[in-house]
Design a protein around this motif. Sequence first.
Motif, PDB file in Angstrom:
ATOM      1  N   LEU A 196       0.836  -1.202   0.000  1.00 57.41           N
ATOM      2  CA  LEU A 196       0.000   0.000   0.000  1.00 57.41           C
ATOM      3  C   LEU A 196       0.865   1.245   0.000  1.00 57.41           C
ATOM      4  O   LEU A 196       0.662   2.162  -0.785  1.00 57.41           O
ATOM      5  CB  LEU A 196      -0.879   0.024   1.252  1.00 57.41           C
ATOM      6  N   ILE A 197       1.839   1.250   0.886  1.00 58.55           N
ATOM      7  CA  ILE A 197       2.713   2.411   0.989  1.00 58.55           C
ATOM      8  C   ILE A 197       3.451   2.626  -0.325  1.00 58.55           C
ATOM      9  O   ILE A 197       3.533   3.734  -0.845  1.00 58.55           O
ATOM     10  CB  ILE A 197       3.708   2.242   2.165  1.00 58.55           C
ATOM     11  N   ALA A 413      -4.522   9.138   2.407  1.00 62.25           N
ATOM     12  CA  ALA A 413      -4.451   7.683   2.426  1.00 62.25           C
ATOM     13  C   ALA A 413      -3.117   7.225   2.997  1.00 62.25           C
ATOM     14  O   ALA A 413      -3.064   6.367   3.891  1.00 62.25           O
ATOM     15  CB  ALA A 413      -4.651   7.128   1.020  1.00 62.25           C
ATOM     16  N   LEU A 414      -2.036   7.830   2.512  1.00 58.47           N
ATOM     17  CA  LEU A 414      -0.699   7.453   2.983  1.00 58.47           C
ATOM     18  C   LEU A 414      -0.543   7.697   4.479  1.00 58.47           C
ATOM     19  O   LEU A 414      -0.051   6.845   5.219  1.00 58.47           O
ATOM     20  CB  LEU A 414       0.358   8.254   2.220  1.00 58.47           C
ATOM     21  N   ILE A 417      -2.400   5.016   6.322  1.00 55.91           N
ATOM     22  CA  ILE A 417      -1.715   3.722   6.333  1.00 55.91           C
ATOM     23  C   ILE A 417      -0.606   3.738   7.378  1.00 55.91           C
ATOM     24  O   ILE A 417      -0.468   2.827   8.192  1.00 55.91           O
ATOM     25  CB  ILE A 417      -1.099   3.399   4.950  1.00 55.91           C
ATOM     26  N   GLU A 418       0.158   4.832   7.347  1.00 58.33           N
ATOM     27  CA  GLU A 418       1.300   4.904   8.255  1.00 58.33           C
ATOM     28  C   GLU A 418       0.865   5.015   9.711  1.00 58.33           C
ATOM     29  O   GLU A 418       1.527   4.491  10.600  1.00 58.33           O
ATOM     30  CB  GLU A 418       2.226   6.065   7.857  1.00 58.33           C
ATOM     31  N   ALA A 419      -0.264   5.649   9.951  1.00 56.32           N
ATOM     32  CA  ALA A 419      -0.750   5.796  11.326  1.00 56.32           C
ATOM     33  C   ALA A 419      -1.510   4.547  11.787  1.00 56.32           C
ATOM     34  O   ALA A 419      -2.003   4.496  12.906  1.00 56.32           O
ATOM     35  CB  ALA A 419      -1.641   7.030  11.439  1.00 56.32           C
ATOM     36  N   GLY A 420      -1.626   3.563  10.911  1.00 58.14           N
ATOM     37  CA  GLY A 420      -2.302   2.331  11.275  1.00 58.14           C
ATOM     38  C   GLY A 420      -3.808   2.467  11.395  1.00 58.14           C
ATOM     39  O   GLY A 420      -4.468   1.734  12.128  1.00 58.14           O
ATOM     40  N   ILE A 425     -11.003   2.604   6.064  1.00 60.02           N
ATOM     41  CA  ILE A 425     -11.050   4.072   6.009  1.00 60.02           C
ATOM     42  C   ILE A 425     -10.055   4.581   4.966  1.00 60.02           C
ATOM     43  O   ILE A 425     -10.338   5.501   4.197  1.00 60.02           O
ATOM     44  CB  ILE A 425     -10.748   4.667   7.405  1.00 60.02           C
ATOM     45  N   VAL A 426      -8.907   3.940   4.929  1.00 59.40           N
ATOM     46  CA  VAL A 426      -7.911   4.262   3.904  1.00 59.40           C
ATOM     47  C   VAL A 426      -8.521   4.057   2.518  1.00 59.40           C
ATOM     48  O   VAL A 426      -8.303   4.828   1.589  1.00 59.40           O
ATOM     49  CB  VAL A 426      -6.658   3.367   4.072  1.00 59.40           C
TER      50      VAL A 426
END
Length: 461
Positions: A196-197, A413-414, A417-420, A425-426
């Motif tokens: 994803l990242i 979105a990024l 993803i990084e914040a978990g 929701i992403v």
Amino acid sequence: MDLDTIAAISTPLGEGAIAIVRLSGEGAIAIADKLYKSPSGKRLNEVESHTIHYGHIVDPSTDEVVEEVMISLMRGPRTFTREDVIEINCHGGLVTVNRVLQLTVKYGARLAEPGEFTKRAFLNGRIDLSQAEAVMDLIRAKTDRAMNVALGQMDGRLSKLVKRLRQEILETLAHVEVNIDYPEYDDVEEMTHQMLIEKATIVKNEINKLLQTSQQGKILREGLSTVIIGRPNVGKSSLLNSLVHENKAIVTDIPGTTRDVIEEYVNVRGVPLRLVDTAGIRETEDIVERIGVEKSRKVLKEADLILLVLNYHEELTLEDIQLIEVVKGMDTIFIVNKTDLSRKIDLEKIEQLAEDRPIVTTSLLEEKGIDELEEAIGSLFFEGNVQSSDLTYVSNSRHIALLTAANQSISDALDGIEAGIPIDIVQIDLTRCWEQLGEIIGDSVHESLIDQLFSQFCLGK
Ligand code: GDP
Ligand code: ZN
């Protein structure tokens, strides 16, 4: 889709003398055939597609010959609109061309709205929205370089890139689905997170690259708003004249031109300069005197480029220094004019005050230094190197707005993803990004927006 037959006068790019009456739609050939008389008696509905025919347009009600013509006949779908298209090439003046048009209307065609031919090409799936917009840009292009950008876009360059990015997002979304469906598999989640990242970063970088071209793209499309300033008698009018002379003015009537600011375009090394308030320079010599200090400050603030003219043959005056103060921090080219006379100005002092902005010395009287000035203008906006014409520029404000919004969504979105943040929701942000990119090419565009876009076109396109 079955649409009625439309007609309009359309003149081809660059050929003012010939006017074309263009018909598109199911009835195009039949309507033209009613008006067409060939020397050999052939009928248009019998001829092959993509052929040209000599003959006359005759008014059926009076048998009067209206015009000698060449008729191009193209059957759909291998046409711009994907419909049957007839082009009646008339060489006569506006009056006869108009009569031909009126006859097509009398015998079943409807007058096209501005942009309706291009709209049909879009509606019939021949081109996408960004390509349709490129047609409009092409018509309005002010320099070859601007034309190349429009041609590239018409060719589908932006569309292809946008489609590729949407594909990336779709693949990413598919992986998100896997994750939602099988949350119990740890390795799937791990992979998804990484992937994803990675994918979102690619998309974000590509969007940003496009956005970075928007400054130049906009300049190519809309012109670089340029103001010439300087004390009386330093050579402003001479500069204006030589720029206009060397590069011939491109556009004279610009819609939206206000009464107190008059604009003129010149093409300098592919950069369209929109010379603001040239009337002020010509008539009263002094922009400040004419429109007042506050207003001229405003004009200067809104300018993309300032050409500040100084006199080589005189010492710097207080007024010079004040002007330099006003343009502090703005994109300015310092022009020290009248080098054919003896030097009285302190060039080192100017270098200090210019703060790394370009300084060009000229003798407009002897036509010296103009090349260097044009070079300076070119490199200021294309960073020294001639940009390859296959770069994809975005220049259209609608595209820029959508790309900016898409950039926000993919960044959200990024971050998510990084914040978990939970993956569903992403998914919302990714989907939004996908939709925003889609609007550039006309996927999921609202009907009224389409009408509005196409009504900006010239008639007959
Ligand atoms: P403006 O008042 O700033 O618009 O200046 P103009 O362009 O009207 O020029 C003022 C005068 O300077 C005119 O007589 C021009 O012919 C003259 N001039 C302009 N450029 C040069 C130059 O390079 N050398 C010389 N010697 N005279 C120039
Ligand atoms: Zn002048």
